[in-house]
Scaffold this active site. Structure first.
Site, PDB file in Angstrom:
ATOM      1  N   GLY A 142       0.913  -1.303  -0.051  1.00 45.12           N
ATOM      2  CA  GLY A 142      -0.051   0.044  -0.149  1.00 45.12           C
ATOM      3  C   GLY A 142       1.096   1.369   0.127  1.00 45.12           C
ATOM      4  O   GLY A 142       1.186   1.920   1.027  1.00 45.12           O
ATOM      5  N   SER A 144       1.161   3.701  -3.501  1.00 45.97           N
ATOM      6  CA  SER A 144       0.499   4.828  -4.276  1.00 45.97           C
ATOM      7  C   SER A 144      -0.674   5.207  -3.845  1.00 45.97           C
ATOM      8  O   SER A 144      -1.755   4.368  -3.377  1.00 45.97           O
ATOM      9  CB  SER A 144       0.419   4.343  -5.788  1.00 45.97           C
ATOM     10  OG  SER A 144       1.969   4.185  -6.311  1.00 45.97           O
ATOM     11  N   GLU A 260      12.499  -3.864  -4.934  1.00 40.69           N
ATOM     12  CA  GLU A 260      11.522  -4.149  -5.932  1.00 40.69           C
ATOM     13  C   GLU A 260      12.052  -3.630  -7.246  1.00 40.69           C
ATOM     14  O   GLU A 260      11.905  -4.210  -8.353  1.00 40.69           O
ATOM     15  CB  GLU A 260      10.239  -3.133  -5.581  1.00 40.69           C
ATOM     16  CG  GLU A 260       9.226  -2.984  -6.573  1.00 40.69           C
ATOM     17  CD  GLU A 260       8.112  -2.113  -6.092  1.00 40.69           C
ATOM     18  OE1 GLU A 260       7.025  -1.809  -6.919  1.00 40.69           O
ATOM     19  OE2 GLU A 260       8.170  -1.756  -4.941  1.00 40.69           O
ATOM     20  N   ASN A 380       9.666   6.262 -15.004  1.00 44.94           N
ATOM     21  CA  ASN A 380      10.994   6.496 -15.512  1.00 44.94           C
ATOM     22  C   ASN A 380      11.609   7.821 -15.294  1.00 44.94           C
ATOM     23  O   ASN A 380      12.767   7.990 -15.066  1.00 44.94           O
ATOM     24  CB  ASN A 380      11.291   6.070 -17.015  1.00 44.94           C
ATOM     25  CG  ASN A 380      11.371   4.514 -17.154  1.00 44.94           C
ATOM     26  OD1 ASN A 380      10.843   3.565 -16.219  1.00 44.94           O
ATOM     27  ND2 ASN A 380      11.955   4.051 -18.493  1.00 44.94           N
ATOM     28  N   GLU A 381      10.646   8.794 -15.400  1.00 43.75           N
ATOM     29  CA  GLU A 381      10.943  10.347 -15.300  1.00 43.75           C
ATOM     30  C   GLU A 381      11.442  10.248 -13.809  1.00 43.75           C
ATOM     31  O   GLU A 381      12.366  11.219 -13.483  1.00 43.75           O
ATOM     32  CB  GLU A 381       9.735  10.979 -15.611  1.00 43.75           C
ATOM     33  CG  GLU A 381       9.391  11.066 -17.135  1.00 43.75           C
ATOM     34  CD  GLU A 381       8.718   9.972 -17.462  1.00 43.75           C
ATOM     35  OE1 GLU A 381       8.303   9.832 -18.640  1.00 43.75           O
ATOM     36  OE2 GLU A 381       8.007   9.035 -16.717  1.00 43.75           O
TER      37      GLU A 381
END
Length: 393
Positions: A142, A144, A260, A380-381
């Site tokens: 938990g 995002s 991760e 990715n940003e």
């Protein structure tokens, strides 16, 4: 047509490297590979891309647990094998390369076991780790939220200390496997406000199901529903649910995200497609362009593997390779999308759900999952910002 020769990426060509270890690791790899081949040949599972996310098969996870191939780095005292993280990498690589359905236990094995070992109380360790090692206890993450995805420090879910318990309110989003998990680790604000950013965040281990926690599956474009919205309606938690120290949530989360983001699933999710294409080319012959594409993709996978193993070594020794992990995830997720695009172009195959051609069906799965590759685990940003700050750019 030209022969493929040595460029055919068998499982061994991608997943055997001097860097991952010893003769015992090679023996382990051979045992896992033989088991997976037998399972696939007998129809126990159908190889698929991204099966660590969507391939929920409790019976298969339990069979792996019976063989000691889940929670391998968990100490024997808590039901594990007491082996190294690199031994786990050997098994993980083979499971991913063969497209095995490992979603049930994957999150628990990959990051919750190390987190519990590092930050958990003795009660939490004895409560959860044996089930993780057996492949029968599943976790969700938990992190995002609707307004705090890539900007994770802005989470608004709050845990209020009532004196004898914690009361949890808020919403989490894109929570993989929450509808099937036995527990989830939740990042929540215990002190201050979202403007305090990294300060005042804590983690909790929340048992599921819970009458005060609403779990609403989110359907993906392929019709599956392994993501969820999770809503906490003043959910009451025991005081023992706190994971680690109050206020240390951000530091703990960053450690978990290193596991991760750097694992082999960040570049091997689409490996079943590459292997299937190589087999197809071997049977039908390959053009010069196809040989070149196959070789380039294999070389990129090999490079990413070496980077991933370096991060695993540092994590195993107690390091915090946040920047290196972000690089693996960024480059790996880009590679996975490129692999699908290049094979789709070079094979001239029409991706079709439910196609009688197994290769076309596998390609369709990969195409539908591709948009998520550069989003999950941090966009990715955001990852490039982490790398930039880490390199003092």
């Amino acid at each position: 047509m030209a022969s493929l020769g040595a460029v055919t990426p068998r499982a061994s060509a991608i997943t055997e490297a001097e860097g991952s270890g010893s003769p015992s690791n090679n023996r382990l790899r051979g045992e896992v590979r033989a088991f997976l081949q037998q399972q696939a040949d007998s129809g126990e599972f159908v190889p698929r891309c991204d099966n660590w996310m969507s391939g929920f098969d409790p019976a298969f996870s339990a069979r792996l647990g019976d063989r000691g191939w889940v929670g391998m780095a968990i100490p024997v005292a808590y039901g594990g094998q007491g082996l190294s993280a690199l031994d786990r990498v050997v098994v993980a690589e083979e499971l991913l390369a063969h497209g095995a359905p490992v979603a049930a236990h994957w999150i628990a094995d990959r990051q919750m076991a190390p987190s519990l070992l590092s930050h958990g109380s003795e009660d939490q360790k004895t409560r959860y780790l044996p089930g993780i090692a057996a492949g029968t206890t599943y976790f969700a993450i938990g992190m995002s939220e609707p307004d705090a995805g890539s900007d994770l420090a802005g989470v608004r879910t709050r845990a209020v200390d009532t004196g004898d318990a914690w009361e949890l309110t808020g919403t989490k989003l894109w929570t993989t496997g929450a509808h099937l998990a036995h527990a989830m680790v939740v990042l929540a604000r215990t002190d201050g406000s979202p403007t305090d950013r990294h300060a005042g965040l804590s983690q909790f281990v929340v048992d599921l199901p819970n009458d005060d926690i609403e779990i609403k599956p989110i359907q993906s474009i392929d019709g599956s529903a392994h993501f969820n919205e999770v809503i906490f309606h003043n959910a009451r938690l025991e005081r023992s649910a706190l994971l680690g120290a109050r206020g240390d949530g951000w530091k703990q989360v960053m450690s978990e995200l290193a596991w991760e983001r750097s694992g082999p699933e960040r570049y091997l999710s689409t490996m079943p497609l590459l292997r299937a294409w190589a087999d197809r080319l071997r049977d039908r012959g390959a053009t010069a362009d196809q040989r070149r594409t196959l070789g380039e993709l294999t070389a990129r996978a090999w490079t990413l593997r070496e980077m991933s193993i370096d991060v695993a070594r540092e994590l195993s020794s107690g390091g915090r390779p946040d920047v290196a992990a972000a690089m693996v995830k960024d480059l790996g997720s880009t590679f996975e999308g490129d692999l699908v695009d290049e094979i789709r172009r070079s094979s001239a195959t029409t991706a079709r759900i439910g196609s009688g051609d197994p290769f076309a069906a596998m390609l369709s799965d990969a195409v539908l999952h591709t948009p998520a590759f550069t989003l999950r685990g941090g966009t990715n940003e955001i990852l490039r910002s982490i790398v930039g700050r880490g390199l003092e750019m």
